[in-house]
Design an enzyme around this catalytic site. Structure first.
Site, mmCIF file in Angstrom:
data_model
loop_
_atom_site.group_PDB
_atom_site.id
_atom_site.type_symbol
_atom_site.label_atom_id
_atom_site.label_comp_id
_atom_site.label_asym_id
_atom_site.label_seq_id
_atom_site.Cartn_x
_atom_site.Cartn_y
_atom_site.Cartn_z
ATOM 1 N N SER A 48 45.602 49.316 37.884
ATOM 2 C CA SER A 48 45.457 47.471 37.647
ATOM 3 C C SER A 48 46.131 47.514 39.296
ATOM 4 O O SER A 48 44.986 47.969 39.967
ATOM 5 C CB SER A 48 46.356 47.106 36.796
ATOM 6 O OG SER A 48 46.231 45.744 37.321
ATOM 7 N N ASP A 65 37.968 42.232 30.693
ATOM 8 C CA ASP A 65 38.769 42.545 31.397
ATOM 9 C C ASP A 65 39.073 40.997 31.793
ATOM 10 O O ASP A 65 38.758 40.770 32.761
ATOM 11 C CB ASP A 65 38.493 43.084 32.656
ATOM 12 C CG ASP A 65 40.344 44.008 33.012
ATOM 13 O OD1 ASP A 65 40.894 42.872 33.057
ATOM 14 O OD2 ASP A 65 40.330 44.795 33.475
ATOM 15 N N HIS A 87 41.893 44.863 28.806
ATOM 16 C CA HIS A 87 42.719 44.636 30.928
ATOM 17 C C HIS A 87 43.119 46.437 30.878
ATOM 18 O O HIS A 87 43.647 47.031 30.111
ATOM 19 C CB HIS A 87 43.436 44.292 30.935
ATOM 20 C CG HIS A 87 44.203 44.479 32.715
ATOM 21 N ND1 HIS A 87 43.402 44.950 33.015
ATOM 22 C CD2 HIS A 87 46.055 45.078 33.043
ATOM 23 C CE1 HIS A 87 44.003 45.051 34.533
ATOM 24 N NE2 HIS A 87 45.446 45.225 34.555
#
Length: 492
Positions: free
Chosen positions: A204, A433, A462
């Protein structure tokens, strides 16, 4: 200290949608440093240090974990000035097999403690830990590394007042929390643990940090994997709109799964279950649910639903919470909405557990990493686009675009992450996601311009490496352990 209900909801509203996907910059676009040999004279001392490893004070740390600090300059342009201690941890390689060096891991955020998260994820990373020392670190401003401190926030109710409080207590630090400075710190860590090149696994926001590192230090980049990848070409509004669409898509996928079996809401298909979820949200907004729901309100309800979409592992808990709400119990949904309180104060020493400052640190870093500052009036022009993108989450995600109201102005230079001379990397993108939508992996590979490969995970949630996909794990491990990139466009 306890965090007030109002502050908890304010910080959740500001950071809730944008987890590690804001365009990143930093204090300035500075000339890259390429390690001890190429460092400016004032930086040589930082590149000659090593970590004095010792026992970790946290009770939850694995017995074999080691902890220490790395000293870095607050301002890399003035390295003889103030310095910071960046907290690092190490899980030494267990074997069998030839030790490959150290693998630095960033778990996202920004604002997530890498030291704490490495402890929690040690078992999940055991395959890589056989041949790599795993390195966790708290980036500057986070947890044990010169944490952002905003004082007593119990009476704070607006974004501007929050920014004012954080500036009052941490104004000396805020200009130096940009991702390029964190990438410079990462290069000092690389040298301090004894590696010529950085091996790195970033999730991320950690994917953004890894790309910025490669942009600044292409000659020092080694095997790098980025999972849950934001698109650097998008500004904050385009990023937020993409998230709104992706969260709506993820909610529809959950609703279809719920309708298939044992759903607490009536409905034969995704559309009918989705209608039930939105109806309950409206009832909470109007206060018309016929039962005593306790502390839960409309915003909490949507926050809990949205949080549960980050991982398919949370879908059973979301089913339970939705049913409980209909039965008059809001506690399960509140636990999904606020799994941990935001940090009102932060303790930066190693004497004990640092108080979590994840959300305030995230705001400080995100707002340093963009020059964009919008007013409520400017945001109204986007209302229709967000409503169309997500009837359920659009309004809340749109509101995150006001998160940086009142914060010192940031910059946008490092949205440009070109690294044509860095080694090829592996981007991992998940089709479902919600936080870093799948096109981001392709966008990042294009922006890097070094022929990096994209691995597609056809799934929900995610990030992919921790998503129980043996295919993804094997591909990532093969690259990090053996240097074997999967073909560009491969899918799991």
């Amino acid at each position: 200290m306890a965090v007030s209900r109002g502050l908890r909801r304010l910080t959740a509203a500001l950071v809730g949608g944008l987890i590690g996907v804001t365009p990143v910059t930093g204090a300035a676009a500075l000339t890259p440093v390429t390690g001890a040999a190429g460092a400016a004279a004032g930086l040589r001392g930082f590149y000659r240090q090593s970590v004095d490893w010792g026992a970790c004070p946290e009770a939850e740390a694995p017995a074999r974990a080691e902890c220490g600090t790395v000293e870095v300059p607050l301002d890399y342009r003035h390295p003889k000035g103030m310095t910071l201690d960046v907290a690092v941890s190490r899980l030494p390689a267990t074997g069998p097999g030839l030790r490959l060096g150290a693998l630095a891991v960033n778990f996202g955020g920004p604002g997530v403690s890498g030291v704490t998260e490495l402890d929690a994820r040690a078992e999940d990373l055991a395959g890589l830990n056989r041949r790599y020392d795993l390195i966790g670190f708290d980036p500057r401003g986070v947890a044990r590394s010169a944490p952002v401190n905003c004082g007593d926030l119990s009476g704070v109710t607006t974004p501007a007042r929050l920014a004012e409080a954080c500036t009052h207590f941490s104004g000396w630090l805020l200009p130096w929390l940009g991702t390029p400075d964190a990438a410079r710190d990462l290069d000092v860590i690389r040298q301090a643990v004894g590696d010529d090149r950085l091996a790195y696994l970033g999730f991320s926001y950690g994917a953004r940090l890894g790309a910025v590192y490669a942009h600044q230090f292409p000659a020092r980049a080694g095997r790098i994997v980025l999972d849950g990848v934001p698109d650097p070409a998008l500004d904050t509004a385009a990023t937020a709109l993409g998230q709104a669409r992706a969260f709506q898509k993820a909610l529809t996928a959950f609703a279809a799964d719920c309708a298939a079996a044992d759903c607490p809401l009536p409905g034969r298909d995704a559309a009918e279950v989705l209608a039930g979820i939105t109806a309950d949200a409206r009832r909470l907004d109007g206060g018309t649910l016929p039962t005593d729901i306790g502390d839960l309100d409309h915003a909490d309800y949507l926050r809990g639903v949205q949080n549960a979409l980050y991982s398919k592992d949370s879908w059973p808990y979301l089913r339970q919470a939705l049913g409980a709400v209909r039965g008059g119990d809001g506690d399960s949904m509140m636990r999904l909405a606020y799994p941990q309180a935001s940090g009102a104060e932060a303790v930066g020493d190693w004497a004990g557990e640092p108080q979590d400052n994840t959300e305030t640190a995230k705001l400080a870093i995100d707002c340093r990493d963009t020059s964009e500052r919008r007013t409520a009036a400017q945001l109204r022009a986007l209302d229709a686009r967000f409503a169309a993108a997500s009837p359920v989450f659009g309004r809340g995600i749109e509101a995150t675009l006001l998160a940086c109201t009142g914060w010192p102005r940031g910059g946008d230079a490092t949205r440009h992450v070109a690294a044509p001379h860095a080694p090829q990397m592996l981007m991992v993108g998940t089709t479902g996601d919600p936080a870093t939508p799948y096109p981001g992996a392709r966008g990042m590979a294009k922006a890097l311009g070094n022929g990096s490969h994209v691995l597609t995970y056809r799934g929900e949630g995610h990030g992919a490496y921790f998503a129980h996909s043996a295919c993804v794990r094997e591909a990532v491990d093969a690259y990090l352990l053996e240097g074997a990139l999967p073909p560009d466009g491969a899918a799991c």
